[in-house]
Design an enzyme around this catalytic site. Structure first.
Site, PDB file in Angstrom:
ATOM      1  N   ASP A   1      46.819 -40.005  36.430  1.00  0.00           N
ATOM      2  CA  ASP A   1      45.479 -39.424  36.394  1.00  0.00           C
ATOM      3  C   ASP A   1      44.571 -40.236  35.469  1.00  0.00           C
ATOM      4  OD1 ASP A   1      43.408 -37.593  36.845  1.00  0.00           O
ATOM      5  OD2 ASP A   1      44.168 -36.116  35.424  1.00  0.00           O
TER       6      ASP A   1
ATOM      7  N   ILE B   1      49.611 -47.745  41.406  1.00  0.00           N
ATOM      8  CA  ILE B   1      48.866 -47.169  42.533  1.00  0.00           C
ATOM      9  C   ILE B   1      47.381 -47.550  42.509  1.00  0.00           C
ATOM     10  CG2 ILE B   1      48.287 -44.931  41.487  1.00  0.00           C
ATOM     11  CD1 ILE B   1      49.155 -43.703  44.288  1.00  0.00           C
TER      12      ILE B   1
END
Length: 171
Positions: A33, A10
């Site tokens: 994250d 991503i």
């Protein structure tokens, strides 16, 4: 609105905003994250610290927006998914709120293209099939979805990719 499915990292996607499966501290962690914070650089962390100082972090189901730093996206929308344990109906509602609140923030900030990871399916242990169904249904049913041009579901692993592919009925 175009729905797209990709199996990739991503942090490499060029869209207006990528969504981060954050934790309540907003200070980075593992999985997606950690990757977003590492590749995005200190600007993202600095924005997250400002948000923490203003509101004390981010609650489960809520979302906040920051710069994307060194990432090809313009923004990062950080949302905190639920940890899968106990009250399954409540956890499902919280996961749906992650998508709704992220989309609301996108619209408020003029974002037309957004990429979502598989929120809560890593260390938070949300069942991947259930999480995918919630993600897709919530995006499709979002009342202001016409204001978004493209939603990309980004899967990092084969299992999530196959689940999304079956639900979306992609050849």
């Amino acid at each position: 609105m175009i729905l797209e499915l990709l199996k990739t990292d991503i942090t490499e996607i060029k869209v207006d905003a990528i969504v981060n499966a954050a934790n309540t501290s907003l200070l980075g962690g593992g999985g997606v994250d950690g990757a977003i914070h590492r590749k995005g650089g200190k600007e993202i962390l600095e924005d997250c610290i400002k948000i923490r100082n203003r509101q004390g972090g981010c609650n489960t189901g809520e979302a906040v927006i920051t710069t994307a730093g060194n990432l090809p996206a313009k923004y990062v929308i950080h949302t905190v998914g639920p940890v899968w344990n106990g009250d399954k109906e409540e956890k499902s509602k919280l996961l749906a709120r992650c998508y709704e609140n992220s989309l609301n923030l996108a619209i408020e900030n003029g974002i037309k293209t957004i990429a979502f990871p598989n929120i809560s399916t890593g260390i938070y242990h949300f069942p991947k099939d259930k999480a995918a169904q919630i993600a897709i249904k919530t995006v499709k049913d979002f009342d202001k979805i016409a204001e978004i041009e493209k939603v990309i579901f980004v899967c990092f692993d084969d299992e999530n990719y196959q689940i999304y592919k079956e639900i979306l009925e992609i050849e």
